[in-house]
Scaffold this active site. Structure first.
Site, PDB file in Angstrom:
ATOM      1  N   ARG A 175      52.657  -1.207 -10.058  1.00  9.61           N
ATOM      2  CA  ARG A 175      52.611   0.244  -9.449  1.00  9.61           C
ATOM      3  C   ARG A 175      53.439   0.651  -8.416  1.00  9.61           C
ATOM      4  O   ARG A 175      53.128   1.272  -7.537  1.00  9.61           O
ATOM      5  CB  ARG A 175      51.153   0.449  -8.964  1.00  9.61           C
TER       6      ARG A 175
ATOM      7  N   ARG B 103      51.583   6.744  -6.133  1.00  9.22           N
ATOM      8  CA  ARG B 103      51.091   7.811  -5.145  1.00  9.22           C
ATOM      9  C   ARG B 103      51.192   7.389  -3.735  1.00  9.22           C
ATOM     10  O   ARG B 103      51.304   8.376  -2.886  1.00  9.22           O
ATOM     11  CB  ARG B 103      49.543   8.216  -5.400  1.00  9.22           C
TER      12      ARG B 103
ATOM     13  N   ARG C  46      55.968  14.378  -8.752  1.00  9.17           N
ATOM     14  CA  ARG C  46      55.006  14.636  -9.698  1.00  9.17           C
ATOM     15  C   ARG C  46      54.553  16.235  -9.361  1.00  9.17           C
ATOM     16  O   ARG C  46      54.309  16.749 -10.462  1.00  9.17           O
ATOM     17  CB  ARG C  46      53.768  14.021  -9.234  1.00  9.17           C
TER      18      ARG C  46
ATOM     19  N   ASP D 203      52.770   5.282 -18.849  1.00  8.66           N
ATOM     20  CA  ASP D 203      51.346   4.779 -18.744  1.00  8.66           C
ATOM     21  C   ASP D 203      51.019   3.891 -19.826  1.00  8.66           C
ATOM     22  O   ASP D 203      51.650   4.492 -21.068  1.00  8.66           O
ATOM     23  CB  ASP D 203      50.370   5.975 -18.434  1.00  8.66           C
TER      24      ASP D 203
ATOM     25  N   TYR E  64      39.706   1.637 -23.192  1.00  5.48           N
ATOM     26  CA  TYR E  64      39.754   3.062 -22.717  1.00  5.48           C
ATOM     27  C   TYR E  64      39.399   3.835 -24.237  1.00  5.48           C
ATOM     28  O   TYR E  64      38.897   4.986 -23.940  1.00  5.48           O
ATOM     29  CB  TYR E  64      41.067   3.558 -22.329  1.00  5.48           C
TER      30      TYR E  64
HETATM   31  O1  CP3 Z   1      53.987  -0.042 -12.163  1.00  4.02           O
HETATM   32  C1  CP3 Z   1      54.655   0.889 -12.196  1.00  4.02           C
HETATM   33  O2  CP3 Z   1      55.103   1.412 -11.079  1.00  4.02           O
HETATM   34  C2  CP3 Z   1      54.829   1.640 -13.599  1.00  4.02           C
HETATM   35  C3  CP3 Z   1      53.995   2.714 -13.894  1.00  4.02           C
HETATM   36  C4  CP3 Z   1      52.596   2.308 -14.527  1.00  4.02           C
HETATM   37  C5  CP3 Z   1      51.658   3.266 -14.493  1.00  4.02           C
HETATM   38  N1  CP3 Z   1      50.448   3.064 -15.044  1.00  4.02           N
HETATM   39  C6  CP3 Z   1      51.683   4.699 -13.685  1.00  4.02           C
HETATM   40  C7  CP3 Z   1      50.505   5.498 -13.321  1.00  4.02           C
HETATM   41  C8  CP3 Z   1      52.049   1.268 -15.091  1.00  4.02           C
HETATM   42  C9  CP3 Z   1      52.785  -0.271 -15.212  1.00  4.02           C
HETATM   43  C10 CP3 Z   1      50.652   1.794 -15.579  1.00  4.02           C
HETATM   44  C11 CP3 Z   1      50.030   0.720 -16.290  1.00  4.02           C
HETATM   45  C12 CP3 Z   1      48.505   1.194 -16.399  1.00  4.02           C
HETATM   46  N2  CP3 Z   1      47.884   2.257 -16.432  1.00  4.02           N
HETATM   47  C13 CP3 Z   1      47.460   0.181 -16.481  1.00  4.02           C
HETATM   48  C14 CP3 Z   1      47.701  -1.377 -16.376  1.00  4.02           C
HETATM   49  C15 CP3 Z   1      47.868  -1.931 -15.090  1.00  4.02           C
HETATM   50  C16 CP3 Z   1      46.869  -1.952 -14.078  1.00  4.02           C
HETATM   51  O3  CP3 Z   1      46.963  -1.284 -13.044  1.00  4.02           O
HETATM   52  O4  CP3 Z   1      45.816  -2.355 -14.272  1.00  4.02           O
HETATM   53  C17 CP3 Z   1      46.258   0.946 -16.697  1.00  4.02           C
HETATM   54  C18 CP3 Z   1      44.878   0.180 -16.803  1.00  4.02           C
HETATM   55  C19 CP3 Z   1      46.487   2.181 -16.876  1.00  4.02           C
HETATM   56  C20 CP3 Z   1      45.703   3.170 -16.976  1.00  4.02           C
HETATM   57  C21 CP3 Z   1      45.606   4.329 -15.798  1.00  4.02           C
HETATM   58  N3  CP3 Z   1      46.583   5.125 -15.582  1.00  4.02           N
HETATM   59  C22 CP3 Z   1      44.501   4.615 -15.057  1.00  4.02           C
HETATM   60  C23 CP3 Z   1      43.269   3.581 -15.067  1.00  4.02           C
HETATM   61  C24 CP3 Z   1      45.053   5.435 -14.163  1.00  4.02           C
HETATM   62  C25 CP3 Z   1      44.203   6.109 -12.939  1.00  4.02           C
HETATM   63  C26 CP3 Z   1      43.852   5.281 -11.961  1.00  4.02           C
HETATM   64  C27 CP3 Z   1      44.711   5.533 -10.924  1.00  4.02           C
HETATM   65  O5  CP3 Z   1      45.545   4.481 -10.423  1.00  4.02           O
HETATM   66  O6  CP3 Z   1      44.989   6.637 -10.432  1.00  4.02           O
HETATM   67  C28 CP3 Z   1      46.499   5.824 -14.500  1.00  4.02           C
HETATM   68  C29 CP3 Z   1      47.043   6.615 -13.867  1.00  4.02           C
HETATM   69  C30 CP3 Z   1      48.575   6.337 -13.356  1.00  4.02           C
HETATM   70  N4  CP3 Z   1      49.425   5.592 -14.075  1.00  4.02           N
HETATM   71  C31 CP3 Z   1      48.997   6.769 -12.003  1.00  4.02           C
HETATM   72  C32 CP3 Z   1      50.325   6.010 -12.015  1.00  4.02           C
HETATM   73  C33 CP3 Z   1      51.646   6.396 -10.999  1.00  4.02           C
HETATM   74  C34 CP3 Z   1      48.355   7.612 -11.166  1.00  4.02           C
HETATM   75  C35 CP3 Z   1      48.601   9.086 -11.665  1.00  4.02           C
HETATM   76  C36 CP3 Z   1      48.835  10.105 -10.516  1.00  4.02           C
HETATM   77  O7  CP3 Z   1      49.963  10.234 -10.113  1.00  4.02           O
HETATM   78  O8  CP3 Z   1      48.148  10.895 -10.269  1.00  4.02           O
END
Ligand code: CP3
Length: 355
Positions: free
Chosen positions: A27, A31, A40, A77, A155
């Site tokens: 990540r 944010r 974004r 994602d 999910y």
């Molecule tokens: O690592 C990176 O920088 C690459 C981008 C990346 C995102 N999601 C961007 C994202 C990666 C590798 C993921 C993987 C992901 N997504 C996982 C597996 C990794 C982990 O963290 O366990 C999972 C379970 C998801 C599903 C997901 N996406 C959730 C549960 C959420 C909401 C929770 C949260 O952190 O807000 C997301 C949203 C998400 N994916 C964001 C980002 C940058 C935030 C969205 C936003 O900008 O509002």
């Protein structure tokens, strides 16, 4: 395209010699960075951002500039795969992901298509990979990724995040064949998707099994690990004349490290619940290790972060095969200066272990 200027990450994944320990963070584009929030906003939301190859590239490169990360990770994602299989995905502001039509029965699973051509349903991700490679211009390698079949299934059946995973567990226990059909379709789809990412320029890939750790040992093997193994066995491991390392990360899976290493992956991702010397003693001569600082350590002051980095490096000790990372993703309220201090500490403190 320029040859790679910094291949420390790829060498560490393959347990080759390095001058210092490479570092990136799950990540790392996200944010906690005001630059990310600005892009974004310009995109008009998270999913729009994921669908714009140019803006994906912009946010993927932000942590390369700001943190000096040794690897870039595709900005996307894991849930774009179920979306491409026809499920309706949304992200409310400040909320997690939502599917409006979660899978409830065998008929729902039977209707799902297997994705066999990623350039069709997920063409925008393929374009993002190619655009990021162009913009990186050889600075650092690019990591592609997917969710594990089990993690995606949680999910798809729960309809979003979950506390006790009641629906997906009930389906697994009551209708194991339906669950296996779903996982099999996901494994085939995800293998094609990763091979597409590799063909478009991903130089390593990571499988995120965020929810494997909620399973018993027996169920982990049958419902998560076996499907990840199937994916690993289908991947193209060679591209552009180099091996494409595969990283397998199961959060909560530290009891199963040996079995994870036996899938044929190159790197095992560690969460923060195990000391890295213990993990190394168990499997460190078979695969490389990635991890594993507690992500909440980034709330501490920079000198405390540096002390933790030193401790982890000392526990790993001399020798190859360590990719420094957090044990899970960075959280949104971490001060960016702390993340910068973390990366700097790894770069400076790791040199002595590679002389
Ligand atoms: O690592 C990176 O920088 C690459 C981008 C990346 C995102 N999601 C961007 C994202 C990666 C590798 C993921 C993987 C992901 N997504 C996982 C597996 C990794 C982990 O963290 O366990 C999972 C379970 C998801 C599903 C997901 N996406 C959730 C549960 C959420 C909401 C929770 C949260 O952190 O807000 C997301 C949203 C998400 N994916 C964001 C980002 C940058 C935030 C969205 C936003 O900008 O509002």
């Amino acid at each position: 395209m320029k040859p790679l200027q910094n291949d420390l990450f790829l060498r560490a994944c393959l347990r080759e010699n390095v001058e210092r320990t490479p570092v990136w963070m799950m990540r790392q584009a996200g944010r906690y960075l005001s630059e990310y929030r600005a892009t974004r906003a310009k995109a008009g939301g998270f999913l729009n951002l994921c669908r714009s190859p140019e803006m994906c590239s912009e946010v993927t490169l932000q942590p390369i500039d700001i943190l000096n990360a040794d690897a870039a990770i595709l900005f996307s994602d894991i849930l774009v795969v179920p979306e491409a299989m026809g499920m309706d995905l949304s992200f409310g502001t400040g909320e997690g992901p939502k599917f409006s039509d979660p899978l409830t029965c065998r008929a729902d699973v039977e209707k799902l298509p297997v994705l066999d051509d990623p350039t069709r349903e997920l063409g925008y991700v393929m374009d993002a990979v190619a655009t990021i490679r162009r913009d990186l211009n050889g600075r650092v390698p690019l990591i592609g990724f997917t969710g594990s079949p089990w993690t995606l299934a949680t999910y798809m059946v729960e309809g979003g995040g979950s506390k006790n995973f009641s629906k997906v567990k009930a389906m697994m226990f009551n209708e194991p064949e339906t669950m296996h059909l779903l996982l099999d379709k996901l494994a085939d789809s995800v293998a094609a998707y990763l091979n597409g990412q590799i063909a478009h320029g991903a130089q390593a890939v990571q499988i995120f099994d965020t929810w494997g750790g909620i399973l018993t040992s027996r169920d982990y093997k049958a419902f998560s690990l076996d499907y990840m193994q199937k994916i690993v066995s289908k991947l193209n491991r060679e591209n552009e004349g180099r091996r494409v390392p595969v990283i397998l990360y199961t959060k909560g899976g530290m009891g199963w490290l040996e079995a994870i290493a036996d899938t044929g992956c190159d790197v095992v991702g560690l969460d923060w619940s195990i000391d890295i010397d213990v993990a190394k003693a168990r499997i460190g001569d078979r695969v490389a290790l990635q991890g594993n600082m507690d992500p909440t350590m980034l709330y501490a002051q920079p000198d405390r972060i540096r002390a933790e980095v030193k401790d982890i490096l000392a526990r790993f000790g001399r020798g190859n095969g360590h990719v420094f990372n957090l044990g899970h993703g960075i959280t949104p309220d971490v001060p960016p200066e702390h993340a910068i201090a973390f990366f700097k500490a790894v770069r400076e403190e790791s040199v002595q272990y590679h002389r």
